[in-house]
Design a protein around this motif. Structure first.
Motif, short mmCIF file in Angstrom:
data_model
loop_
_atom_site.label_atom_id
_atom_site.label_comp_id
_atom_site.label_asym_id
_atom_site.label_seq_id
_atom_site.Cartn_x
_atom_site.Cartn_y
_atom_site.Cartn_z
N ASP A 84 -1.31 10.51 -0.61
CA ASP A 84 -0.32 11.03 -1.70
C ASP A 84 0.39 9.91 -2.21
O ASP A 84 1.49 9.54 -1.29
N PRO A 85 0.66 9.34 -3.34
CA PRO A 85 1.45 8.31 -3.97
C PRO A 85 2.87 8.83 -3.86
O PRO A 85 3.53 7.87 -4.29
N THR A 86 3.21 9.98 -3.69
CA THR A 86 4.51 10.50 -3.86
C THR A 86 5.48 10.56 -2.69
O THR A 86 6.48 10.84 -2.56
N LYS A 87 4.57 10.27 -1.46
CA LYS A 87 5.15 10.41 -0.17
C LYS A 87 5.88 8.92 0.12
O LYS A 87 5.45 7.98 -0.27
N PRO A 88 6.83 9.13 0.88
CA PRO A 88 7.51 7.85 1.40
C PRO A 88 6.54 6.78 1.83
O PRO A 88 6.87 5.66 1.65
N GLU A 89 5.70 7.30 2.64
CA GLU A 89 4.95 6.13 3.38
C GLU A 89 4.11 5.47 2.51
O GLU A 89 3.17 4.47 2.84
N ALA A 90 4.13 5.64 1.32
CA ALA A 90 3.25 5.20 0.30
C ALA A 90 3.80 4.12 -0.46
O ALA A 90 3.51 3.50 -1.50
N ALA A 91 5.34 3.96 -0.23
CA ALA A 91 6.02 3.13 -1.00
C ALA A 91 5.84 1.72 -1.16
O ALA A 91 5.74 1.17 -2.23
N ASP A 92 5.10 1.10 -0.04
CA ASP A 92 4.48 -0.42 -0.15
C ASP A 92 3.47 -0.38 -1.26
O ASP A 92 3.36 -1.32 -1.91
N MET A 93 2.59 0.75 -1.00
CA MET A 93 1.40 0.79 -1.86
C MET A 93 1.90 0.47 -3.36
O MET A 93 1.33 0.11 -4.24
N MET A 94 2.89 1.68 -3.68
CA MET A 94 3.35 1.96 -5.20
C MET A 94 4.12 0.60 -5.48
O MET A 94 3.85 0.50 -6.88
N LYS A 95 4.56 0.05 -4.65
CA LYS A 95 5.37 -1.21 -5.17
C LYS A 95 4.00 -2.20 -5.70
O LYS A 95 4.54 -2.84 -6.56
#
Length: 116
Positions: free
Chosen positions: A14-25
């Motif tokens: 889920d790209p909206t979850k905090p654990e996806a922050a590095d991926m979204m960066k």
């Protein structure tokens, strides 16, 4: 100039979850670097949110829905970009920079121009 769909198959997160922050960066960096060729796109919520629709009996038949994706796979359809490139070679070079290519796959397909 031709357009291509760069369809992302990667880990189902889920790209909206905090654990996806590095991926979204990484995706934000790609978006900034490729902004000259990106014409659209979207990230998708995880496959658990999907609803699969079928029509039994063909056109006008019964609508049947199923929770979840069409098929279970290790890599899920997680999003896409619509890119405009001179040719397939350029589209492949752009697709190789999409973070999903680093641990998944990017399917590149030419888009049909219906003259709209």
């Amino acid at each position: 100039m031709p357009q291509y769909a760069a369809i992302i198959f990667a880990s189902d997160v889920d790209p909206t979850k905090p654990e996806a922050a590095d991926m979204m960066k990484d995706y934000n960096e790609f978006g900034a670097a490729a902004q000259a060729v990106i014409r659209g796109g979207a990230a998708l919520y995880p496959t658990a949110t999907a609803t699969t629709v079928r029509v039994t009996g063909g056109k006008g038949g019964d609508i049947v829905t199923t929770d979840g994706p069409y098929a279970e796979t290790k890599e899920a359809l997680t999003g896409f970009y619509l890119i405009e490139c001179a040719d397939l070679d350029e589209a492949v070079k752009v697709a190789a920079q999409i973070p999903g290519a680093w641990d998944g796959a990017i399917e590149v397909r030419p888009v049909v121009d219906f003259g709209r």
